[in-house]
Design a protein around this motif. Structure first.
Motif, mmCIF file in Angstrom:
data_model
loop_
_atom_site.group_PDB
_atom_site.id
_atom_site.type_symbol
_atom_site.label_atom_id
_atom_site.label_comp_id
_atom_site.label_asym_id
_atom_site.label_seq_id
_atom_site.Cartn_x
_atom_site.Cartn_y
_atom_site.Cartn_z
ATOM 1 N N ALA A 34 0.835 -1.195 0.000
ATOM 2 C CA ALA A 34 0.000 0.000 0.000
ATOM 3 C C ALA A 34 0.866 1.240 0.000
ATOM 4 N N GLY A 35 0.261 2.374 -0.316
ATOM 5 C CA GLY A 35 0.963 3.649 -0.254
ATOM 6 C C GLY A 35 1.597 3.996 -1.582
ATOM 7 N N VAL A 56 6.128 9.409 4.437
ATOM 8 C CA VAL A 56 5.084 10.142 5.162
ATOM 9 C C VAL A 56 3.738 10.000 4.444
ATOM 10 N N ALA A 57 3.754 10.155 3.135
ATOM 11 C CA ALA A 57 2.511 10.055 2.365
ATOM 12 C C ALA A 57 1.903 8.665 2.487
ATOM 13 N N ALA A 58 2.737 7.635 2.416
ATOM 14 C CA ALA A 58 2.244 6.264 2.512
ATOM 15 C C ALA A 58 1.704 5.972 3.906
ATOM 16 N N ALA A 59 2.390 6.471 4.920
ATOM 17 C CA ALA A 59 1.938 6.252 6.297
ATOM 18 C C ALA A 59 0.605 6.949 6.553
ATOM 19 N N LYS A 60 0.470 8.144 6.029
ATOM 20 C CA LYS A 60 -0.802 8.860 6.181
ATOM 21 C C LYS A 60 -1.929 8.128 5.457
ATOM 22 N N ALA A 61 -1.595 7.530 4.324
ATOM 23 C CA ALA A 61 -2.602 6.766 3.580
ATOM 24 C C ALA A 61 -3.040 5.539 4.364
ATOM 25 N N GLU A 62 -2.103 4.908 5.050
ATOM 26 C CA GLU A 62 -2.461 3.771 5.902
ATOM 27 C C GLU A 62 -3.318 4.235 7.076
ATOM 28 N N GLY A 63 -2.968 5.365 7.640
ATOM 29 C CA GLY A 63 -3.810 6.029 8.637
ATOM 30 C C GLY A 63 -3.782 5.481 10.050
ATOM 31 N N GLN A 64 -3.103 4.343 10.272
ATOM 32 C CA GLN A 64 -3.095 3.736 11.596
ATOM 33 C C GLN A 64 -1.732 3.136 11.910
ATOM 34 N N ALA A 303 4.377 1.218 6.334
ATOM 35 C CA ALA A 303 4.889 2.588 6.196
ATOM 36 C C ALA A 303 4.788 3.329 7.524
ATOM 37 N N ALA A 304 3.661 3.195 8.202
ATOM 38 C CA ALA A 304 3.494 3.847 9.499
ATOM 39 C C ALA A 304 4.502 3.310 10.502
#
Length: 379
Positions: A34-35, A56-64, A303-304
């Motif tokens: 993902a991401g 950062v973008a990928a982690a935000k997309a994962e959201g958790q 990513a997160a």
């Protein structure tokens, strides 16, 4: 005290104090995660995954982010979790905050690739070194400023924060507070000295035995003088067989407590309106430990997970641990660079001398001696 002190802590590490050179990550990004199509599950550095902004973008997309065994009042983790969540807009799911390192490993093994599996782990050293196949190698951007002895060369685990064995003392109830192991054996402290737990199970108590050994002719190869020391205190009536908690400290039931300095200093902050809780790092038995970070190789939010590591090892994250009275692994590098919070660093108990760090083999041998001899020595 919290279950994180269970004997799975980082006592088994051989930790260097000098800065390390760069180690190649050897990682590469795949294209199936993902991401934005970047394979963060296999990226061994932010650069390998497309850069920090992409992370950062990928982690935000994962959201958790799923964390485990992080008590909010332990080393400032409450503030660390909130700051990370607010900074990146990521929801942090905190499971089993009072859990132990064994609970963390169990969760990784039992939950496998489920969405609720832990993304990241905060472990005792022996559990980190003993379970590296479960971890995803990753090297944060500040990798070069982490001492070589405080990290796996391939990035499977990295020490994060730690402290020294210390003596906490209720100055309201104890006229002259002890500052050394020699002091603790004096008749003045009859019925007043508590270890943080059972040393056959609790990391802090085990460290207290080893520190006592160093103060009484023992070594990293011989913990038996420490067992003999506590046997003497038990038979002389000084050893108080009460498991200390914040409640027993506040009530005066445990007027002297052997524990990690960051926990004793945090305790001092809590009770300062009522009494002074003095904290000393004994120079005659200097003993330190670090805890360890790792990423679950099956992290549901890869990513997160990596962004969390980047945050923890940034100057901001390291200073947040420092605010929790713990000594971050990059403390010396940040002091040299001028990025450490000087007021927070000044609040740490002074340390005189060089700490002792056992190898895993020494730890295993010491644990066996304590397990076999503690009950009989202190009964």
């Amino acid at each position: 005290m919290t279950a994180r002190r269970v004997l799975v802590a980082a006592i088994g590490a051989a930790l260097a104090l000098s800065a390390a050179g760069c180690v190649s990550s050897g990682g590469s990004a795949s294209t199936d995660a993902a991401g934005g199509g970047t394979g963060w599950a296999t990226a061994a550095s932010a650069q390998a995954g497309g850069g920090f902004d992409a992370l950062v973008a990928a982690a935000k997309a994962e959201g958790q982010l799923n964390v485990i065994a992080l008590p909010p009042d332990w080393a400032n983790y409450g503030a660390i979790i909130k700051t990370f969540g607010d900074k990146y807009g990521i929801k942090v799911n905190s499971a089993n905050p009072e859990g132990s390192s064994q609970d963390e490993i169990n969760a990784v093994q039992q939950l496998g690739t489920q969405d609720r599996a832990p993304d990241v782990l905060d472990l005792g050293q022996s559990f980190a070194t003993g379970n590296t196949p479960l971890f995803a190698p990753y090297q944060v951007q500040t990798w070069d400023s982490i001492p070589a002895g405080n990290k796996d060369a391939g990035g499977a685990w990295v020490n994060d924060y730690g402290g020294f064995m210390s003596i906490g003392c209720n100055a309201k109830l104890v006229p002259v507070c002890p500052t050394t192991f020699a002091d603790l054996a004096k008749p003045d402290y009859a019925g007043k000295v508590a270890l943080n737990g059972d040393p056959t199970q609790a990391a802090a108590a085990f460290a207290g035995v080893w520190a006592a050994a160093l103060a009484n002719g023992g070594s990293l190869d011989d913990i038996s003088p420490g067992v003999a020391y506590w046997s003497k205190l038990a038979k002389g009536g000084n050893l108080l067989k009460v498991d200390p908690t914040p409640a027993t400290v506040e009530s005066g039931q445990t007027p002297i407590v052997l524990d990690w300095d960051y926990l004793n200093v945090a305790q001092a902050e809590k009770v300062k309106a009522s009494f002074e809780w003095k904290v000393a790092v004994p120079s005659d038995g200097l003993f330190a430990q670090y805890y360890t970070q790792a990423i679950n190789k099956n992290a549901p939010h890869p990513a997160a997970a990596r962004l969390w590591q980047e945050f923890l090892y940034s100057d901001e994250g390291q200073n947040l641990w420092l605010a929790g009275k713990a000594r971050p692994v990059r403390l010396q590098a940040m002091t040299d660079a001028g990025t450490v919070d000087k007021d927070l660093a000044a609040a740490l108990p002074p340390v005189s001398g060089e700490p002792k760090f056992p190898t895993q083999a020494q730890t295993d041998a010491a644990q066996k001696i304590v397990a076999e001899g503690w009950s009989g020595a202190t009964s």
